[in-house]
Design a protein around this motif. Structure first.
Motif, PDB file in Angstrom:
ATOM      1  N   HIS A  85      11.029  -3.989  -3.296  1.00  0.00           N
ATOM      2  CA  HIS A  85      10.367  -3.021  -4.181  1.00  0.00           C
ATOM      3  C   HIS A  85      10.167  -3.615  -5.572  1.00  0.00           C
ATOM      4  O   HIS A  85       9.065  -3.567  -6.145  1.00  0.00           O
ATOM      5  N   ASP A  86      11.229  -4.192  -6.139  1.00  0.00           N
ATOM      6  CA  ASP A  86      11.121  -4.784  -7.475  1.00  0.00           C
ATOM      7  C   ASP A  86      10.185  -6.000  -7.477  1.00  0.00           C
ATOM      8  O   ASP A  86       9.481  -6.251  -8.463  1.00  0.00           O
TER       9      ASP A  86
ATOM     10  N   LEU B 125       7.513  -6.406  -5.571  1.00  0.00           N
ATOM     11  CA  LEU B 125       6.132  -5.906  -5.576  1.00  0.00           C
ATOM     12  C   LEU B 125       5.736  -5.409  -6.962  1.00  0.00           C
ATOM     13  O   LEU B 125       4.607  -5.633  -7.415  1.00  0.00           O
ATOM     14  N   VAL B 126       6.651  -4.732  -7.639  1.00  0.00           N
ATOM     15  CA  VAL B 126       6.346  -4.214  -8.992  1.00  0.00           C
ATOM     16  C   VAL B 126       6.065  -5.366  -9.943  1.00  0.00           C
ATOM     17  O   VAL B 126       5.090  -5.353 -10.707  1.00  0.00           O
TER      18      VAL B 126
ATOM     19  N   PHE C 233       0.260   2.977  -0.516  1.00  0.00           N
ATOM     20  CA  PHE C 233       0.603   1.898   0.397  1.00  0.00           C
ATOM     21  C   PHE C 233       1.809   2.281   1.260  1.00  0.00           C
ATOM     22  O   PHE C 233       1.836   2.050   2.476  1.00  0.00           O
ATOM     23  N   PHE C 234       2.813   2.844   0.616  1.00  0.00           N
ATOM     24  CA  PHE C 234       3.999   3.251   1.373  1.00  0.00           C
ATOM     25  C   PHE C 234       3.641   4.337   2.383  1.00  0.00           C
ATOM     26  O   PHE C 234       4.122   4.321   3.527  1.00  0.00           O
TER      27      PHE C 234
ATOM     28  N   ALA D 266      -1.190   1.832 -10.876  1.00  0.00           N
ATOM     29  CA  ALA D 266      -0.281   1.069 -10.003  1.00  0.00           C
ATOM     30  C   ALA D 266       0.658   1.987  -9.230  1.00  0.00           C
ATOM     31  O   ALA D 266       0.920   1.767  -8.039  1.00  0.00           O
ATOM     32  N   GLY D 267       1.190   3.005  -9.893  1.00  0.00           N
ATOM     33  CA  GLY D 267       2.104   3.930  -9.214  1.00  0.00           C
ATOM     34  C   GLY D 267       1.419   4.657  -8.074  1.00  0.00           C
ATOM     35  O   GLY D 267       1.979   4.791  -6.978  1.00  0.00           O
TER      36      GLY D 267
ATOM     37  N   GLY E 286       2.825  -7.155  -9.009  1.00  0.00           N
ATOM     38  CA  GLY E 286       1.688  -6.307  -9.363  1.00  0.00           C
ATOM     39  C   GLY E 286       1.408  -6.323 -10.858  1.00  0.00           C
ATOM     40  O   GLY E 286       0.259  -6.397 -11.286  1.00  0.00           O
ATOM     41  N   GLN E 287       2.453  -6.252 -11.665  1.00  0.00           N
ATOM     42  CA  GLN E 287       2.274  -6.284 -13.118  1.00  0.00           C
ATOM     43  C   GLN E 287       1.672  -7.607 -13.578  1.00  0.00           C
ATOM     44  O   GLN E 287       0.763  -7.637 -14.408  1.00  0.00           O
TER      45      GLN E 287
ATOM     46  N   ARG F 171       0.843   2.202  -5.224  1.00  0.00           N
ATOM     47  CA  ARG F 171       2.102   1.907  -4.527  1.00  0.00           C
ATOM     48  C   ARG F 171       2.463   3.033  -3.571  1.00  0.00           C
ATOM     49  O   ARG F 171       2.816   2.787  -2.405  1.00  0.00           O
ATOM     50  N   ASP F 172       2.366   4.267  -4.039  1.00  0.00           N
ATOM     51  CA  ASP F 172       2.710   5.413  -3.187  1.00  0.00           C
ATOM     52  C   ASP F 172       1.800   5.484  -1.974  1.00  0.00           C
ATOM     53  O   ASP F 172       2.254   5.774  -0.859  1.00  0.00           O
TER      54      ASP F 172
END
Length: 360
Positions: A186-187, A189-190, A61-62, A54-55, A193-194, A58-59
């Motif tokens: 940001h939170d 999306l996290v 995507f940004f 996931a990390g 995603g989880q 995410r990176d």
């Protein structure tokens, strides 16, 4: 009436498939396979990858959005074909960083799921054009068949189980879902995603459980379709091993030819040892070429009588020795030398024969 009943039972597919039938079906691409097993494995591995990567995702995507908007702003209003292609190429590369790992995991999982079920198989038979596949009558039979009913029940089972499990997970995390409106992007999306990854993993395990049940059904259906009738087995045996009647005739001809060759050797014998009525063994000895006498013909009953008749016609000496005749008939094949334990007895007989021949 009885004959018709026997024909009916002979044509009924009640026998298990032979190894050849299984091999032929495999060459045609007809293998034991549950598509749900492959689907469940692919989904499970993809969601596990998304959960642990996931990390990284995410990176990427940004980076994708940042790079795309930065390039767009730097280009400004002067957008020509070359700049468009540069922007398009950069976007494709950034999307590849995001999508290719997921696609690679899905491909590897799909290959692994198929290898687990039927091993390595390359065949183009399922791709061949077949008019039977577009037969409307057979299509209707497939729609209104037991297999179609099983597929419908299986789909309802998947929807019910997966829907129930995902709903249960959402209810367990209802506070997180309701709190998304008060979180930063940001939170949010996290959290989303989880939750999505967790629901995907649990749904994949549920689907995997259902696919195991489907695999056993597919195995039952596969074995049922492979069944053969007794007549099918007989026909297969004829095609592979040959017609038993023809084979027996060939063997009969071979025995007759071997018999003729054997009878042609009798006139070359030095002596014929008899039982006197049941057995006859023709021996030949050449001290320059052989280290021991050799059996060139032997037979019992009718063949023994024929050997003695030929020997009589060619003045071959016949010696009666019941134990020796029976022992040579049982222990020595045509063309073989006599065993060592018979040397003394045979030598005495040959000496007797040579004496008679010198007198003659």
């Amino acid at each position: 009436m009885i004959r018709l009943d026997l024909q009916f039972f002979a044509g009924e597919k009640t026998e298990k498939a032979t190894p050849k039938k299984r091999l032929d079906s495999r060459k045609k691409g007809q293998v034991l396979k549950s598509q749900d097993v492959t689907t469940a494995i692919v989904l499970l591995f993809v969601f596990l990858f998304l959960f642990f990567a996931a990390g990284f995702m995410r990176d990427r995507f940004f980076v994708f959005f940042t790079h795309t908007f930065t390039e767009s702003i730097s280009i400004g209003t002067t957008l020509d074909i070359d700049q468009t292609m540069i922007l398009y190429t950069d976007m494709i590369i950034q999307m590849a960083y995001i999508l290719l790992p997921v696609m690679a995991v899905a491909v590897i999982a799909g290959i692994a799921g198929n290898l687990m079920q039927f091993g390595l198989l390359f065949t183009a038979e399922p791709l061949k054009f077949d008019l039977k596949k577009i037969d409307p009558i057979k299509g209707l039979k497939r729609i209104f068949s037991i297999r179609a009913l099983v597929e419908l029940l299986k789909s309802l089972l998947k929807i019910s189980f997966i829907g129930s499990v995902t709903t249960f997970l959402l209810m367990m995390n209802i506070e997180k879902v309701l709190g998304l409106a008060f979180k930063t992007p940001h939170d949010t999306l996290v959290t989303v995603g989880q939750l999505v990854a967790l629901m995907g993993i649990v749904a994949s395990f549920v689907l995997l459980f259902i696919s195991v049940l489907d695999y056993f059904y597919q195995k039952f259906d596969y074995e049922k379709n492979l069944r053969m009738s007794k007549q099918d087995i007989k026909d297969e045996y004829k095609n592979t091993e040959g017609d038993p009647i023809i084979k027996s005739r060939i063997k009969q001809r071979q025995r007759e030819m071997a018999m003729r060759r054997m009878m042609q050797e009798v006139p070359q014998a030095d002596v014929v040892i008899t039982n006197p009525t049941h057995f006859a063994i023709a021996l030949k000895y050449d001290d320059e070429k052989m280290d021991a006498p050799v059996v060139i013909a032997k037979g019992a009953d009718f063949i023994a009588q024929k050997i003695k008749l030929i020997a009589k016609e060619h003045n071959i000496v016949m010696v009666e020795n019941r134990p020796l005749a029976r022992a040579l008939y049982d222990d020595v094949e045509i063309g073989d030398r006599i065993p060592d334990e018979f040397f003394k007895t045979v030598a005495e007989i040959l000496a007797y024969v040579y004496r008679i021949q010198r007198k003659i």
